[in-house]
Write a protein that holds these residues in place. Structure first.
Motif, PDB file in Angstrom:
ATOM      1  N   PRO A   1     -21.249 -39.461 -30.791  1.00 53.31           N
ATOM      2  CA  PRO A   1     -22.683 -39.708 -30.630  1.00 53.31           C
ATOM      3  C   PRO A   1     -23.197 -39.283 -29.254  1.00 53.31           C
ATOM      4  O   PRO A   1     -24.407 -39.137 -29.074  1.00 53.31           O
ATOM      5  CB  PRO A   1     -22.821 -41.215 -30.800  1.00 53.31           C
ATOM      6  N   PHE A   2     -22.287 -39.098 -28.310  1.00 56.21           N
ATOM      7  CA  PHE A   2     -22.726 -38.750 -26.961  1.00 56.21           C
ATOM      8  C   PHE A   2     -22.551 -37.268 -26.686  1.00 56.21           C
ATOM      9  O   PHE A   2     -22.385 -36.857 -25.543  1.00 56.21           O
ATOM     10  CB  PHE A   2     -21.920 -39.556 -25.944  1.00 56.21           C
TER      11      PHE A   2
ATOM     12  N   GLY B   1     -11.401 -41.482 -33.342  1.00 54.17           N
ATOM     13  CA  GLY B   1     -12.849 -41.617 -33.272  1.00 54.17           C
ATOM     14  C   GLY B   1     -13.530 -40.314 -32.927  1.00 54.17           C
ATOM     15  O   GLY B   1     -12.937 -39.424 -32.322  1.00 54.17           O
ATOM     16  N   SER B   2     -14.807 -40.212 -33.301  1.00 54.52           N
ATOM     17  CA  SER B   2     -15.494 -38.938 -33.102  1.00 54.52           C
ATOM     18  C   SER B   2     -15.701 -38.631 -31.629  1.00 54.52           C
ATOM     19  O   SER B   2     -15.781 -37.466 -31.249  1.00 54.52           O
ATOM     20  CB  SER B   2     -16.824 -38.933 -33.852  1.00 54.52           C
ATOM     21  N   CYS B   3     -15.739 -39.653 -30.773  1.00 51.59           N
ATOM     22  CA  CYS B   3     -15.867 -39.382 -29.341  1.00 51.59           C
ATOM     23  C   CYS B   3     -14.675 -38.598 -28.835  1.00 51.59           C
ATOM     24  O   CYS B   3     -14.822 -37.617 -28.106  1.00 51.59           O
ATOM     25  CB  CYS B   3     -15.938 -40.686 -28.564  1.00 51.59           C
TER      26      CYS B   3
ATOM     27  N   GLY C   1     -11.610 -43.790 -27.736  1.00 56.21           N
ATOM     28  CA  GLY C   1     -12.916 -44.000 -27.131  1.00 56.21           C
ATOM     29  C   GLY C   1     -13.498 -42.765 -26.489  1.00 56.21           C
ATOM     30  O   GLY C   1     -12.974 -41.660 -26.599  1.00 56.21           O
ATOM     31  N   THR C   2     -14.610 -42.991 -25.803  1.00 60.78           N
ATOM     32  CA  THR C   2     -15.360 -41.916 -25.178  1.00 60.78           C
ATOM     33  C   THR C   2     -14.690 -41.488 -23.877  1.00 60.78           C
ATOM     34  O   THR C   2     -14.426 -42.327 -23.031  1.00 60.78           O
ATOM     35  CB  THR C   2     -16.780 -42.393 -24.838  1.00 60.78           C
TER      36      THR C   2
ATOM     37  N   GLY D   1     -14.099 -40.898 -37.542  1.00 59.53           N
ATOM     38  CA  GLY D   1     -14.759 -42.176 -37.814  1.00 59.53           C
ATOM     39  C   GLY D   1     -15.442 -42.657 -36.557  1.00 59.53           C
ATOM     40  O   GLY D   1     -15.146 -42.185 -35.470  1.00 59.53           O
ATOM     41  N   CYS D   2     -16.370 -43.616 -36.746  1.00 60.32           N
ATOM     42  CA  CYS D   2     -17.054 -44.115 -35.561  1.00 60.32           C
ATOM     43  C   CYS D   2     -17.328 -45.591 -35.723  1.00 60.32           C
ATOM     44  O   CYS D   2     -18.423 -45.959 -36.081  1.00 60.32           O
ATOM     45  CB  CYS D   2     -18.357 -43.354 -35.311  1.00 60.32           C
ATOM     46  N   PRO D   3     -16.394 -46.461 -35.473  1.00 60.90           N
ATOM     47  CA  PRO D   3     -14.979 -46.177 -35.217  1.00 60.90           C
ATOM     48  C   PRO D   3     -14.216 -46.012 -36.517  1.00 60.90           C
ATOM     49  O   PRO D   3     -14.685 -46.490 -37.552  1.00 60.90           O
ATOM     50  CB  PRO D   3     -14.517 -47.450 -34.502  1.00 60.90           C
TER      51      PRO D   3
ATOM     52  N   ALA E   1     -13.134 -47.058 -25.011  1.00 61.54           N
ATOM     53  CA  ALA E   1     -14.440 -47.593 -25.418  1.00 61.54           C
ATOM     54  C   ALA E   1     -14.283 -48.406 -26.695  1.00 61.54           C
ATOM     55  O   ALA E   1     -13.215 -48.942 -26.946  1.00 61.54           O
ATOM     56  CB  ALA E   1     -15.446 -46.465 -25.593  1.00 61.54           C
ATOM     57  N   CYS E   2     -15.309 -48.426 -27.505  1.00 61.32           N
ATOM     58  CA  CYS E   2     -15.337 -49.317 -28.660  1.00 61.32           C
ATOM     59  C   CYS E   2     -14.174 -49.077 -29.615  1.00 61.32           C
ATOM     60  O   CYS E   2     -13.705 -50.013 -30.252  1.00 61.32           O
ATOM     61  CB  CYS E   2     -16.655 -49.181 -29.414  1.00 61.32           C
ATOM     62  N   CYS E   3     -13.691 -47.844 -29.716  1.00 64.37           N
ATOM     63  CA  CYS E   3     -12.568 -47.575 -30.606  1.00 64.37           C
ATOM     64  C   CYS E   3     -11.338 -48.386 -30.208  1.00 64.37           C
ATOM     65  O   CYS E   3     -10.507 -48.721 -31.052  1.00 64.37           O
ATOM     66  CB  CYS E   3     -12.215 -46.092 -30.582  1.00 64.37           C
TER      67      CYS E   3
HETATM   68  S1  SF4 Z   1     -16.245 -42.892 -31.889  1.00 61.62           S
HETATM   69 FE1  SF4 Z   1     -17.850 -44.423 -32.106  1.00 61.62          FE
HETATM   70  S2  SF4 Z   1     -16.708 -46.359 -32.027  1.00 61.62           S
HETATM   71 FE2  SF4 Z   1     -15.338 -44.780 -31.213  1.00 61.62          FE
HETATM   72  S3  SF4 Z   1     -15.670 -44.801 -29.017  1.00 61.62           S
HETATM   73 FE3  SF4 Z   1     -17.051 -43.267 -29.855  1.00 61.62          FE
HETATM   74  S4  SF4 Z   1     -18.973 -44.387 -30.184  1.00 61.62           S
HETATM   75 FE4  SF4 Z   1     -17.361 -45.927 -29.938  1.00 61.62          FE
END
Ligand code: SF4
Lengths: 170, 351
Positions: A115-116, A107-109, A80-81, A138-140, A42-44
């Motif tokens: 966040p999810f 990342g926190s995912c 990523g997630t 971190g996010c990210p 994902a975004c990371c």
């Molecule tokens: S930690 Fe944040 S930036 Fe990384 S994948 Fe999850 S939502 Fe995206």
């Protein structure tokens, strides 16, 4: 001629200086060339790409070779997630990697769902099914944080004794 | 100068083997050949260290990065460390692979590379076997590399490996033809396939001047032959994971890489010998030994290969085929025709 007892052999092997030196040399080399798997969720992953790119240049630390094939790399960066649908794929990729292999949750995912965390289809962190070595929060996380995480992993790989006590996962 | 130097060493070795150790003539010859083979293999491996380092530094330079700079001076020790790590990795052989073929495929490619080096001179008289069909031998051995790549792709029992192997075969066979045609122009001008004769014929003028088009065709064709970017479709990461060596890990993967870089050095050497005057010194700078000149030219060619690789994006497979069959082959054929007419006219004028 004296017969060496079985437990004596163990003693000999354990105290074999040459063996431990080769091991240490291998560990040192492994720690200096951690090739990551080209793989993002994902975004990371975007931030992971930025780490390898011009401005942050992961190549300086010997991790420049992002191998696309899991057979040829040492480090899996879970960037990523992890959705429930993706989890078996991630697990399979990990199983396809050749030993010795390491996992870095970025990342926190990848650490806990991020966040999810209350979503119906997100796995709550990579360590629910993989032996994660290093967590980069971190996010990210910023590219510097990822580089720091990889350097921490390098310490861990080079000195397996040092972190023995801190170990939680296999 | 270096002829006497290398030959003195060889003669001294042979003398020592025959008189000092009491070897027979044949045994001494065999031992000397074995030692020279070892030297060639070491030369390839030494080159490899420098090459991988250069590749990383150049790629970093072209992408405005630093490249490896933590281990050794300017990151020079990064590659040895990588190799040690790769040696210590698990050797995975997939359960459904054709195990025998899978195991020998990478070694086969390495053997091809070493065999090709038998006829490549590294200086005046510094050659394992100065065959009178040296160039022919090189091209013949070079084209058997296709078989090992196909073996690797086919035996892995992986669809990406198979497609990668197929693509490599298609690409290498198509680009072998313009490569051979481009070298034919030089052969026509020299009238010999022996590589030392080719170099001797370039005493006054390098063949890159009369055969400029052939040189360009050769360059493009060898980029495709060695599977390097922008023609590295066989291992196109976006679509084929890693091509024919997707399933290889550890030492077997390292052997693939070593063989590929060995091939790169081999084709660069052939380019320097056929087009850039081999060990002839330019501008009468003969105080620098010929071996050094040859090395400089080889590394210049390698620099060109890397420059192209890190500058252009990968092209599509059908474009690659069209380019090979519809452009390079006609151009190289026309070059042969023009060379032939040129030689005929030259003979008419000279009488
Ligand atoms: S930690 Fe944040 S930036 Fe990384 S994948 Fe999850 S939502 Fe995206």
């Amino acid at each position: 001629m004296d017969v060496i007892k079985p437990n004596q052999v163990d003693e000999v092997v354990r105290n074999n200086v040459v063996l431990s030196t080769v091991d240490a040399a291998f560990n040192w080399c492994r720690s200096r060339s951690l090739w990551p798997l080209t793989f993002g969720l994902a975004c990371c992953a975007i931030e992971m790409m930025a780490t390898a790119d011009t401005r942050y240049d992961l190549a300086r630390f010997g991790s420049e070779v992002f191998r696309p094939s899991p057979r040829q790399c040492d480090l899996m960066i879970i960037a990523g997630t992890i959705t429930k649908k993706m989890q078996p794929v991630v697990k399979r990729l990990y199983e396809q990697m050749a030993e010795p292999k390491y996992v870095l949750a970025m990342g926190s995912c990848a650490i806990s769902g991020g966040p999810f965390v209350d979503s119906y289809n997100v796995v709550l962190g990579g360590d629910t099914f993989l032996p994660v070595d290093v967590y980069v929060p971190g996010c990210p996380p910023r590219p510097e944080a990822l580089i720091y995480g990889i350097l921490q992993l390098r310490e861990k790989v080079a000195n397996p004794k040092k972190i023995e006590g801190l170990r939680k996962h296999g | 100068m270096e002829k006497s130097f290398f030959n003195t060493i060889a003669d001294a070795l042979r003398n020592w083997l025959m008189n000092g150790l009491g070897f027979s003539d044949t045994a001494a010859q065999l031992t000397a050949t074995a030692i020279w083979t070892l030297v060639v293999i070491l030369f390839i491996l030494m080159n490899l260290i420098v090459l991988v380092w250069l590749e990383r530094k150049f790629s970093a330079f072209f992408q405005q990065r630093r490249g490896p700079n933590r281990l050794g001076p300017a990151g020079f020790l990064q590659f040895p460390v990588d190799i040690v790590k790769v040696l210590g990795k698990e050797d995975i052989i997939p359960a459904n692979a054709d195990k025998t073929v899978f195991k020998i495929a990478s070694t086969c490619l390495f053997i091809t590379t070493i065999l090709a080096w038998a006829v490549i001179p590294l200086g005046d008289g510094v050659i394992l076997a100065d065959l009178n069909i040296g160039l022919f031998y090189f091209l013949a051995i070079g084209s058997t590399a296709t078989v090992s790549l196909m073996m690797g792709g086919f035996s892995s029992n992986n669809k990406y490996s198979l497609i990668g192997g197929m693509r490599t075969v298609a690409q290498m066979i198509s680009y072998e033809i313009p490569m051979i045609f481009s070298l034919l122009g030089v052969v026509m001008m020299v009238g010999s396939l022996r590589l030392s004769d080719v170099v001797a014929a370039q005493q006054n003028m390098w063949f890159i001047v009369p055969q400029a088009i052939a040189f360009l065709v050769y360059f493009v064709a060898t980029v495709a032959e060695t599977n390097r970017g922008p023609f590295d479709l066989a291992e196109g990461e976006q679509e084929l994971v890693a091509g024919y060596f997707t399933e290889y890990s550890g030492i077997r993967y390292a052997i693939w890489m070593i063989a590929e870089y060995g091939n790169l050095v081999a084709v660069s050497t052939i380019a320097s010998i056929m087009f850039l005057g081999g060990w002839n010194a330019p501008f009468g700078l003969t105080f620098i030994p010929g071996f050094v000149w040859l090395l400089l030219k080889i590394y210049f060619m390698i620099f060109l290969f890397m420059w192209v690789k890190w500058t252009y994006p990968r092209i599509r497979i059908d474009h690659l085929m069209h380019f090979g069959w519809k452009f390079l082959i006609p151009v190289s054929l026309a070059n042969i025709l023009v060379t032939g007419i040129g030689i005929y006219v030259y003979r008419l004028i000279i009488g």
